[in-house]
Design a protein around this motif. Structure first.
Motif, PDB file in Angstrom:
ATOM      1  N   GLU A 666       4.251  18.717   8.857  1.00 49.05           N
ATOM      2  CA  GLU A 666       3.698  19.834   9.467  1.00 49.05           C
ATOM      3  C   GLU A 666       3.445  19.210  11.029  1.00 49.05           C
ATOM      4  O   GLU A 666       3.552  19.907  11.970  1.00 49.05           O
ATOM      5  CB  GLU A 666       2.535  20.255   8.935  1.00 49.05           C
ATOM      6  CG  GLU A 666       2.771  21.029   7.563  1.00 49.05           C
ATOM      7  CD  GLU A 666       1.567  21.773   7.161  1.00 49.05           C
ATOM      8  OE1 GLU A 666       0.626  21.692   7.714  1.00 49.05           O
ATOM      9  OE2 GLU A 666       1.733  22.559   6.176  1.00 49.05           O
ATOM     10  N   TYR A 671       7.786  22.890   7.772  1.00 49.95           N
ATOM     11  CA  TYR A 671       6.824  23.543   6.822  1.00 49.95           C
ATOM     12  C   TYR A 671       7.426  24.032   5.368  1.00 49.95           C
ATOM     13  O   TYR A 671       8.681  24.086   5.416  1.00 49.95           O
ATOM     14  CB  TYR A 671       6.331  24.656   7.524  1.00 49.95           C
ATOM     15  CG  TYR A 671       5.494  24.359   8.688  1.00 49.95           C
ATOM     16  CD1 TYR A 671       4.067  24.191   8.749  1.00 49.95           C
ATOM     17  CD2 TYR A 671       6.087  24.607  10.151  1.00 49.95           C
ATOM     18  CE1 TYR A 671       3.548  23.811  10.104  1.00 49.95           C
ATOM     19  CE2 TYR A 671       5.705  24.295  11.260  1.00 49.95           C
ATOM     20  CZ  TYR A 671       4.159  23.938  11.281  1.00 49.95           C
ATOM     21  OH  TYR A 671       3.586  23.755  12.403  1.00 49.95           O
ATOM     22  N   ASN A 675       4.481  28.311   1.758  1.00 49.66           N
ATOM     23  CA  ASN A 675       3.303  28.455   2.486  1.00 49.66           C
ATOM     24  C   ASN A 675       3.155  29.408   3.859  1.00 49.66           C
ATOM     25  O   ASN A 675       2.487  30.065   3.862  1.00 49.66           O
ATOM     26  CB  ASN A 675       3.021  27.000   3.102  1.00 49.66           C
ATOM     27  CG  ASN A 675       2.633  26.012   1.879  1.00 49.66           C
ATOM     28  OD1 ASN A 675       2.356  26.426   0.858  1.00 49.66           O
ATOM     29  ND2 ASN A 675       2.603  24.537   2.376  1.00 49.66           N
ATOM     30  N   ASP A 679       0.932  32.575   3.861  1.00 52.04           N
ATOM     31  CA  ASP A 679      -0.017  33.172   5.132  1.00 52.04           C
ATOM     32  C   ASP A 679       0.278  34.308   5.526  1.00 52.04           C
ATOM     33  O   ASP A 679      -0.672  35.173   5.729  1.00 52.04           O
ATOM     34  CB  ASP A 679       0.247  31.983   5.903  1.00 52.04           C
ATOM     35  CG  ASP A 679      -0.252  30.563   5.634  1.00 52.04           C
ATOM     36  OD1 ASP A 679      -0.977  30.583   4.828  1.00 52.04           O
ATOM     37  OD2 ASP A 679       0.208  29.742   6.313  1.00 52.04           O
ATOM     38  N   ARG A 706      -4.227  26.318  -1.594  1.00 53.90           N
ATOM     39  CA  ARG A 706      -4.234  25.364  -0.318  1.00 53.90           C
ATOM     40  C   ARG A 706      -5.760  25.776  -0.020  1.00 53.90           C
ATOM     41  O   ARG A 706      -6.067  26.956   0.165  1.00 53.90           O
ATOM     42  CB  ARG A 706      -3.392  25.470   0.565  1.00 53.90           C
ATOM     43  CG  ARG A 706      -2.026  25.152   0.324  1.00 53.90           C
ATOM     44  CD  ARG A 706      -1.015  25.451   1.389  1.00 53.90           C
ATOM     45  NE  ARG A 706      -0.776  26.912   1.503  1.00 53.90           N
ATOM     46  CZ  ARG A 706      -0.578  27.543   2.863  1.00 53.90           C
ATOM     47  NH1 ARG A 706      -0.664  26.869   3.783  1.00 53.90           N
ATOM     48  NH2 ARG A 706      -0.520  29.069   2.734  1.00 53.90           N
ATOM     49  N   SER A 707      -6.296  24.793   0.533  1.00 53.26           N
ATOM     50  CA  SER A 707      -7.703  24.829   1.061  1.00 53.26           C
ATOM     51  C   SER A 707      -7.768  25.800   2.208  1.00 53.26           C
ATOM     52  O   SER A 707      -8.781  26.635   2.230  1.00 53.26           O
ATOM     53  CB  SER A 707      -8.173  23.487   1.457  1.00 53.26           C
ATOM     54  OG  SER A 707      -7.469  22.897   2.574  1.00 53.26           O
ATOM     55  N   SER A 708      -6.654  25.826   2.883  1.00 55.51           N
ATOM     56  CA  SER A 708      -6.718  26.965   4.339  1.00 55.51           C
ATOM     57  C   SER A 708      -6.755  28.293   3.737  1.00 55.51           C
ATOM     58  O   SER A 708      -7.317  29.128   4.628  1.00 55.51           O
ATOM     59  CB  SER A 708      -5.553  26.511   4.812  1.00 55.51           C
ATOM     60  OG  SER A 708      -4.159  27.029   4.146  1.00 55.51           O
ATOM     61  N   LEU A 709      -6.488  28.702   2.371  1.00 60.10           N
ATOM     62  CA  LEU A 709      -6.639  29.911   1.869  1.00 60.10           C
ATOM     63  C   LEU A 709      -7.633  30.080   0.878  1.00 60.10           C
ATOM     64  O   LEU A 709      -7.895  31.191   0.313  1.00 60.10           O
ATOM     65  CB  LEU A 709      -5.240  30.404   1.382  1.00 60.10           C
ATOM     66  CG  LEU A 709      -4.063  30.309   2.198  1.00 60.10           C
ATOM     67  CD1 LEU A 709      -2.715  31.020   1.224  1.00 60.10           C
ATOM     68  CD2 LEU A 709      -4.139  31.527   3.586  1.00 60.10           C
ATOM     69  N   GLU A 710      -8.559  29.185   0.620  1.00 62.36           N
ATOM     70  CA  GLU A 710      -9.258  29.397  -0.452  1.00 62.36           C
ATOM     71  C   GLU A 710     -10.340  30.452  -0.147  1.00 62.36           C
ATOM     72  O   GLU A 710     -10.657  31.190  -0.982  1.00 62.36           O
ATOM     73  CB  GLU A 710     -10.195  27.995  -0.485  1.00 62.36           C
ATOM     74  CG  GLU A 710     -11.163  27.789  -1.647  1.00 62.36           C
ATOM     75  CD  GLU A 710     -11.906  26.450  -1.514  1.00 62.36           C
ATOM     76  OE1 GLU A 710     -13.111  26.439  -2.311  1.00 62.36           O
ATOM     77  OE2 GLU A 710     -11.328  25.651  -0.945  1.00 62.36           O
TER      78      GLU A 710
END
Length: 737
Positions: A666, A671, A675, A679, A706-710
């Motif tokens: 990334e 990517y 993912n 997103d 993923r933590s970014s979408l938690e």
């Protein structure tokens, strides 16, 4: 006719040789002589090009169904229906194309009128009111073509979109066309100026129909010298353009028509053709061409498609691999293969070797058998430097997800996916140049006929627990429920299959399963290039069915499955091997059951859902309405991602990529495809993220953890459409005993 005698003429356009005496009276014969040379150069160029196309092998069926192909030509070459799907570039291309078409027709009619009809009959048909309308249309479309050229140059040299590269040939073509158009108007304006000088402004009102030329005529005034200059330049530029068409990018005017006319008319889901009688021939010890590694492996139709590519970049703009930083660019892949063809043709042409393989008289030494290589891996295996003599890198081929976004976007019907698959076959079966994960997948499939190497005896485990009838329990079944590998072994897919089975039972559908007799459909195996194992799976399946007393063709039977990849494979590819069944995706069957009233849905829940279109449902099979209709029937408000339906963005699982490792970095713009898509669909903000494909479900399940979408996933859930419908199904009350 001297200038002063123009006043005696009627409402018409006089040719040069009637306007001026002396030398100009003979210009028609000079132009005839030049035109003969131009036609000869044009024809020779096309003859050379056709010989280059014929380096490929025979293209079966490329010229059949001529009526249907003519319809394709009308829709996509004349009407430009795929070109105009991209508004800006579609608009200017349409203006240029139709401007040129109308001006060509106008020029042809003028030549016919002045150089043939008048000579034969002494009369003209372009005069009076027809001349007025004729002149207006030519000026209008000529002006629109100039606007199109300006818009094209603005996009290419000012806005400079990422997918569009620039070469000198691009500017040359645009400037050449612009020069023809501008000098045409200048010539017309100077001619009208001369007519005004002879007749007087008040007596040439009819020339106002040539509204561009009329304005220029007022500006130029009565100047025969200027008219002669502009006319000479315009004629010479126009004739030069015609002569150079086969040798320049202008060739695409015709090569694109050829590509559209000859493209496959088979269903989109049937783009992968089998190697004919592969297993039988291999068993006999015959040498079988496994894939594409030489120019002679390509068909002449595929070579024509390479030549039709204008590097517009639409395929690249839509490619999930390219847009996530991978090696693959569909545009560059086609161009690399095209460069290979052109290098091979140049070598043969320069050595003056005839297509028969016999040197022509005075020919140079024959071209070496090896020459340059199509695949870099082949160049390396032959002790050559791949960077110098190899054109296509295997990394490019393995990056493809077979999503068909490139083919859907291409306005001239270039077929990228079959070419990539044919080269993958060579890598997988001939050179053993496949990724480590790919080799593990092949091994598992060859030993246990499923991607994970699981015990084949467990394939029907959950189905047996749920009491699903087999074809032996219920030989009079209407639908054969093909569970598939994901539905047999993947926990999330099992939930969706169980939900679907529940709906079938509630609707009273007469169905059965194959149980332990079911094999993997082999879709991923085929798309990763291992055609031999794919055909072996089918042969084993047919043999097993025969041994069990079942009709191995399943003639007249209906099949339903949850997996779009299996659906496409069973529906479009298995018939090549003798299967005569009718195949449905579960969304098709459920939509029929809902509309017929056999399934009642609660509706009115007021919740929201975003539906992700599977590539193998949407682009391969045009199934986009059914899932949305089912969601609406269940009471969900459907919210849409930006990329949807035929322009959906791949989840990254297709083409066998689901079983391979995906390189990511990334920090350098590389990517994971799943993912990026996750997103996008999570960003829509719907309460339910709905899929109708177990592969898509698996890819999203991983991406959404993923933590970014938690935080976002606290208020959203990922669910298969079958599960959603089972939750919203009105269950009939059991009858009292």
């Amino acid at each position: 006719m001297p200038t002063e005698e123009i006043v005696k003429s009627g409402v018409e356009r006089l040719p040069m040789w009637e306007m001026y005496p002396g030398f100009w009276a003979y210009t028609r014969w000079i132009i005839y002589a030049i035109a003969v040379v131009v036609v000869a150069v044009f024809v020779y160029g096309w003859w050379q090009r056709i010989q280059a196309y014929r380096l490929g092998r025979k293209a079966e069926g490329a010229l059949d169904a001529k009526g249907a192909r003519a319809g394709e030509l009308l829709r996509y070459w004349i009407a430009q229906l795929k070109v105009i799907k991209e508004t800006y570039q579609g608009t200017f291309h349409l203006l240029i194309f139709w401007g040129f078409v109308v001006l060509f027709i106008g020029t042809a009619l003028t030549v016919l009128d002045e150089d043939f009809w008048r000579l034969l009959t002494g009369n003209k048909f372009i005069h009076g009111n027809f001349y007025v309308i004729f002149s207006f249309l030519l000026d209008l479309f000529g002006l629109l073509a100039i606007v199109g050229i300006v818009l094209a140059m603005f996009r290419r040299y000012v806005t400079k979109p990422k997918g569009l590269d620039n070469k000198s040939e691009d500017a040359t073509l645009l400037l050449f066309i612009l020069a023809i158009l501008v000098t045409g108007f200048l010539t017309e304006g100077a001619r009208i100026g001369v007519v005004m000088g002879a007749k007087g402004l008040n007596n040439v009102g009819y020339e106002a129909s040539s509204f561009v030329g009329f304005g220029l005529g007022k500006l130029f005034g009565d100047s025969p010298a200027l008219h002669k200059l502009f006319w000479t330049v315009h004629i010479l530029i126009s004739l030069a353009f015609v002569a150079l068409i086969p040798y320049t990018k202008a060739l695409h005017i015709f090569s694109t028509a050829g590509s559209i006319f000859t493209h496959s008319l088979k269903p989109k889901g049937k783009i992968i053709e089998p190697i004919p009688d592969m297993m039988e021939r291999m068993e006999k010890g015959e040498e079988v061409e496994l894939g594409y590694k030489r120019l002679e492996n390509l068909t002449w139709r595929e070579i024509l498609q390479l030549d039709a590519c204008t590097r517009c970049g639409r395929c690249q703009d839509q490619c999930p691999a390219y847009n996530t930083g991978k090696h693959l660019s569909p545009k560059e892949f086609i161009q690399a293969t095209k460069n290979y063809w052109q290098a091979k043709w140049a070598a043969k042409r320069d050595a003056q070797v005839e297509l028969s393989g016999k040197p022509a008289e005075g020919a140079a030494e024959a071209v070496p058998e090896g020459g340059k290589f199509l695949l870099k891996v082949e160049a390396a295996m032959n002790g050559e430097e791949p960077a110098v003599v190899g054109y296509v890198d295997s990394k490019v081929l393995w990056d493809c997800t077979n999503c068909m976004a490139c083919m859907n976007a291409c306005p001239v019907m270039i077929e990228h996916v079959p070419l990539i698959t044919a080269m993958r076959r060579e890598l997988a079966m001939e050179f053993d140049d496949s990724e480590a994960a790919c080799k593990t997948f092949f091994k598992n499939m060859d030993t246990n006929c499923n991607p994970w190497g699981m015990n084949p005896g467990d394939r029907a485990k959950w189905a047996a627990e749920d009491g699903l009838p087999t074809v032996f329990d219920n030989p009079e079944y209407e639908y054969l429920f093909f569970i598939g590998c994901m539905g047999a072994f993947d926990a999330k897919a099992i939930k969706a299959n169980r939900a679907f089975a529940k709906i079938l039972k509630e609707a009273g559908v007469n169905f059965a399963i194959l149980g332990e007799m079911e094999f993997c459909c082999g879709d991923s195996m085929r798309r990763l290039g291992n055609e031999a194992s794919f055909q072996a799976i089918i042969a084993m399946f047919k043999s097993t069915c025969t041994d069990a007393g079942l009709d191995p063709t399943f003639k007249g039977k209906k099949v339903v499955t949850l997996c779009p990849h299996g659906y496409n494979c069973l529906k479009h590819e298995y018939p090549d091997f003798g299967f005569e069944w009718q195949v449905f995706h579960y969304t098709e069957l459920l939509n029929q059951l809902v509309k017929s009233g056999k399934i009642k849905l609660k509706g009115g829940n007021g919740k929201t859902a975003v539906y992700h279109d599977s590539c193998f449902l949407s682009r391969y099979n045009d199934l986009t309405a059914e899932p949305r209709e089912l969601l609406a029937a269940a009471g969900y408000r459907v919210m849409e991602p930006e990329r949807r339906e035929l322009k959906t963005f791949c989840c990254g699982a297709g083409g066998g990529r689901v079983w391979l490792e995906e390189h990511i970095d990334e920090a350098n713009g590389i990517y994971r495809i799943n993912n990026v898509r996750a997103d996008e669909v999570v960003g829509v903000g719907a309460q339910n993220i709905v899929t109708a494909c177990p592969f898509c479900g698996m890819m999203f399940d991983e991406a959404c953890k993923r933590s970014s979408l938690e935080k976002a996933m606290e208020s959203q859930r990922l669910v298969d459409l079958a599960e959603l419908l089972a939750e919203n199904m009105v269950v009939k009350e059991p009858k009292a005993e």
